[in-house]
Design a protein around this motif. Structure first.
Motif, mmCIF file in Angstrom:
data_model
loop_
_atom_site.group_PDB
_atom_site.id
_atom_site.type_symbol
_atom_site.label_atom_id
_atom_site.label_comp_id
_atom_site.label_asym_id
_atom_site.label_seq_id
_atom_site.Cartn_x
_atom_site.Cartn_y
_atom_site.Cartn_z
ATOM 1 N N VAL A 116 -4.474 4.578 6.061
ATOM 2 C CA VAL A 116 -4.131 3.180 5.816
ATOM 3 C C VAL A 116 -3.016 2.786 6.777
ATOM 4 C CG1 VAL A 116 -4.841 3.193 3.400
ATOM 5 C CG2 VAL A 116 -2.501 3.813 3.987
ATOM 6 N N LYS A 165 -8.045 9.362 4.010
ATOM 7 C CA LYS A 165 -7.936 7.900 4.129
ATOM 8 C C LYS A 165 -6.733 7.580 4.999
ATOM 9 C CE LYS A 165 -7.098 5.105 0.243
ATOM 10 N NZ LYS A 165 -6.328 6.201 -0.255
ATOM 11 N N VAL A 186 0.850 -1.184 0.000
ATOM 12 C CA VAL A 186 0.000 0.000 0.000
ATOM 13 C C VAL A 186 0.887 1.234 0.000
ATOM 14 C CG1 VAL A 186 -1.948 -1.105 1.133
ATOM 15 C CG2 VAL A 186 -0.182 -0.049 2.534
ATOM 16 N N LEU A 187 0.417 2.257 -0.644
ATOM 17 C CA LEU A 187 1.126 3.533 -0.635
ATOM 18 C C LEU A 187 0.339 4.504 0.238
ATOM 19 C CD1 LEU A 187 1.886 4.047 -4.448
ATOM 20 C CD2 LEU A 187 3.478 3.214 -2.693
ATOM 21 N N ASP A 188 1.042 5.275 0.997
ATOM 22 C CA ASP A 188 0.415 6.339 1.768
ATOM 23 C C ASP A 188 -0.135 7.395 0.809
ATOM 24 O OD1 ASP A 188 0.752 9.073 3.447
ATOM 25 O OD2 ASP A 188 0.411 7.359 4.769
ATOM 26 N N GLU A 189 -1.194 8.080 1.259
ATOM 27 C CA GLU A 189 -1.769 9.165 0.449
ATOM 28 C C GLU A 189 -0.733 10.150 -0.055
ATOM 29 O OE1 GLU A 189 -6.146 9.917 2.366
ATOM 30 O OE2 GLU A 189 -4.947 11.663 1.892
ATOM 31 N N ARG A 206 -7.556 5.819 -3.978
ATOM 32 C CA ARG A 206 -6.181 5.718 -4.454
ATOM 33 C C ARG A 206 -5.211 6.154 -3.359
ATOM 34 N NH1 ARG A 206 -6.617 4.260 -9.560
ATOM 35 N NH2 ARG A 206 -4.497 3.609 -9.222
ATOM 36 N N PRO A 207 -3.948 5.761 -3.395
ATOM 37 C CA PRO A 207 -3.390 4.718 -4.261
ATOM 38 C C PRO A 207 -4.061 3.371 -4.013
ATOM 39 C CG PRO A 207 -1.640 6.006 -3.215
ATOM 40 C CD PRO A 207 -2.920 6.404 -2.561
#
Lengths: 454, 454
Positions: free
Chosen positions: B8, B6, A8-11, A79-80
């Motif tokens: 994550v 968001k 996962v990519l951070d915002e 996204r991402p």
């Protein structure tokens, strides 16, 4: 490499620009031609249909196009998107291949389509447009534009192929839940529609007909523009946010793909993943294998002619040079509705001519078998379209096993199949019919090509 | 606080333990009773149905129960799930409230259910079980257990309420795509089913009947156990991975919820989010408002009696003290199928009695109105069940605006509505019927309660 399965990519790492492959091509693609004059079209020819910002992007050769902050703000909702390592699939296949997939099914409508829908809605809104018209086959595109319209306060009218309108009430329900208006195509609302209905009152429609209707409905009205969900350069470019993210995620894996795989209908999800990787390979004079996978029942890249053709059945669009089965071709019914288009994106066709990608076709029964295997191992039910990419990935992973080579494969899982369960039910019941595109069909469809040969 | 929408968590922050609220209660919940003797049951009474590891968790008072690495490995496919700030909803409501939601719809089956399905399949597999039986109403649970069975190599037989079996072919298709076997309930495969069919050949079934059939099918076979998707302590505990993640994510927001909201059917998604927060509040002697939201047509917490009752219609289960509408109660048809259970989880009922949570009920038309508003702003179509939580959240945010107070609200968006589009279509067409549970129904249902009053 780590044991992670999900990257996962951070915002904060959401891409700030789209990638434009026109900047890195060894030769430019052919011009788009006016059907009346046979001469290259200019911005004025497109102005009735698209806002100027979009027309500018369509012909730009800048490598990077900044993503407006208003668009990034909406992208951030999903996204991402994650990039996965398919470890359980690798184990089941006993392959030395390393399989990765980028998953676009986490979007509001479950596919990659909102990547361009949001951008197009934004640019139209910025230029004062009040209403967008478009077509939809299976409904992925129509629901995505309806969502984008809801966000930016635009009316959205969707001409939905009659067969889907009748058989896919849930996709229609999704468009309406997002506030879009759905019209079964062919309809009584346009000249094109009325003419078709006069001749074929029971017409089940086609994507080519629905495009004609949506274009006709947009052209005469100042406050209304038309929006297309694939095929055109700007649409493919908006999708490169997928590949730009995937490059960062592959960096995080400390691995790099030897093979890229995507399914192709109009070409947008494939291009979105592949173009940034192809561009890097071109700039670095490196090699990367890129595989476009299409349905055997609508095989534009593998069986079509590379020629100038119309984008629609009613012949209201300009002429584009592409791999085409003929603008009057109506594909047989099969479940990957998003891949039922007679042509291939001109830019994808051009890359194919340049030898920068290879193409293959599969029948629907074999791609659903691959999709079910994938679902039981990886826990995601792919869209019927995405099953084509899954099938090619499994075949390549098996080849790696047989050849004893460890390659990295990255494919685009462009959407989930939650709205396509009838297809899985039909597959389980042994009811899927496989159509092979015949030489007779080729001849028939291509006989209708326009005579422009520039 | 940041502008993020968001939050994550990296895989490295996937929780290593579930949280067991039994460790922090001011007083323990009532015992579970044997229906024949009226005495507390022991592990031996449950052994025909559940593996010993699960039975141990059901009665444990340890605060933290380690999540096995094999379960965490499967969780990693979709967990940690995102936590969102609903900025567009806040703006539309012009509320000073800060609205957050935890989104469980990214799981393989689109709801929180796999959190416990994977754990239960793992523990059964580890003790040599070959086959699991279960019931399903709307299909969220059945599809989740089928997925978990596919991962761990267990056969899964799902008794699906006849009405859903006929009306929800796509959820059935999902179960079958994951390799599960679906049996319409009542069925000819069990004594309970045959007896019901003899009396009511056209019975449309109920969750209580399906539970009886699945229990009966599991009990006599050594290699077969039964699996329940809600209500029991161990199920609620497995769901606390939701709240454990949410606590880390709220830390990342540098904010903390004043109010927690979840919808309640059997109680598991609600508990999964709320229990870790309630436990922290108990340990720190702090206050937190917690709101359980249920359908007005099946209002166990707001209208039921707190009494010992059976978990199933066929009276094969032990007696548990819970808020109940009576085990023979068949709720009217409404779209939030996951909330159509006659009782509430004993642990949730106990917390309600202790004054640690409040409850409210809404009709389905008002919750769908909230769901459509949410979808057009936030880009996620909520499950009909989750719409109950959305409605309560909007009401609380409006209260904040009217009172001029800025509170933080966190709700559990426990699943998406991709398999429930017919409900949205019916809502848009004005076809939803609202049932208010009457005093007559209360009296009728509760007259059937067993006479145990311990």
């Amino acid at each position: 490499m780590s044991d992670q399965v999900k990257y996962v990519l951070d915002e904060s790492r959401l891409p700030e620009a789209w990638y434009n492959i026109a900047a890195d091509l060894p030769e430019p693609p052919p011009h788009v031609l006016h059907p009346g004059t046979g001469q290259p079209i200019g911005p004025d020819d497109l102005a009735p249909l698209f806002p100027m910002a979009i027309i500018g992007q369509e012909v730009s050769t800048d490598r990077l196009i900044a993503i407006p902050e208003e668009v990034r703000s909406v992208y951030r909702q999903w996204r991402p998107t994650p990039l996965y390592r398919a470890r359980r699939l690798e184990q089941a296949l006993e392959t030395p291949a390393r399989i990765y997939y980028k998953y676009e099914g986490v979007s509001p409508t479950g596919s990659h389509k909102p990547n361009t829908a949001v951008a197009q809605a934004y640019y139209n809104k910025a230029e004062g447009v009040k209403r967008l018209t478009t077509e939809t086959g299976a409904g992925q595109w129509g629901s995505s534009l309806a969502f984008a319209g809801a966000i930016f306060g635009l009316e959205v009218d969707v001409w939905m192929v009659r067969a889907s309108y009748d058989q896919k009430p849930y996709r229609r329900g999704l468009i309406e839940a997002f506030g879009g208006r759905v019209v079964a195509s062919p309809s009584e609302e346009t000249n094109v529609g009325r003419a078709i209905l006069a001749e074929h009152p029971d017409s089940s429609g086609s994507l080519g007909m629905a495009i004609s209707e949506a274009v006709e409905a947009a052209a005469p009205r100042e406050d209304t523009k038309y929006s297309l969900g694939s095929v055109l350069n700007h649409v493919l470019m908006h999708q490169t946010v997928i590949g730009n993210e995937a490059q960062m995620q592959m960096d995080d894996t400390e691995d790099y793909p030897d093979i890229l795989i995507g399914c192709t209908g109009g070409g947008s999800n494939f291009s979105g993943l592949a173009f940034p990787f192809i561009g890097r390979a071109l700039r670095e004079e490196a090699k990367i294998r890129v595989i476009a996978v299409e349905p055997a029942a609508c095989p534009s890249l593998t069986k079509g002619l590379y020629a100038f053709d119309f984008g629609d059945t009613g012949h209201l669009t300009p002429l584009v040079k592409m791999h085409t089965l003929g603008s009057t071709f109506v594909p047989p019914p099969f479940h990957a509705g998003g891949l039922r288009y007679h042509g291939m994106a001109p830019m994808v066709s051009h890359l194919h001519e340049l030898g920068l990608l290879e193409a293959r076709a599969y029948t629907q029964t074999e791609v659903f078998a691959a999709g079910v295997e994938f679902a039981r191992l990886e826990g995601i039910i792919p869209a019927p379209e995405a099953n084509h990419a899954v099938k090619a990935t499994i075949d390549e992973a098996i080849r790696c096993r047989e050849e004893g080579v460890s390659q990295a494969i990255l494919f685009n899982l462009c959407g989930h199949g939650h709205f396509d369960m009838q297809a899985y039910i039909d597959y389980a019941a042994g009811k899927l019919v496989d159509h092979a595109y015949s030489e007779d069909e080729v001849a028939l469809a291509l006989a209708g090509l326009p005579s422009v040969t520039a």
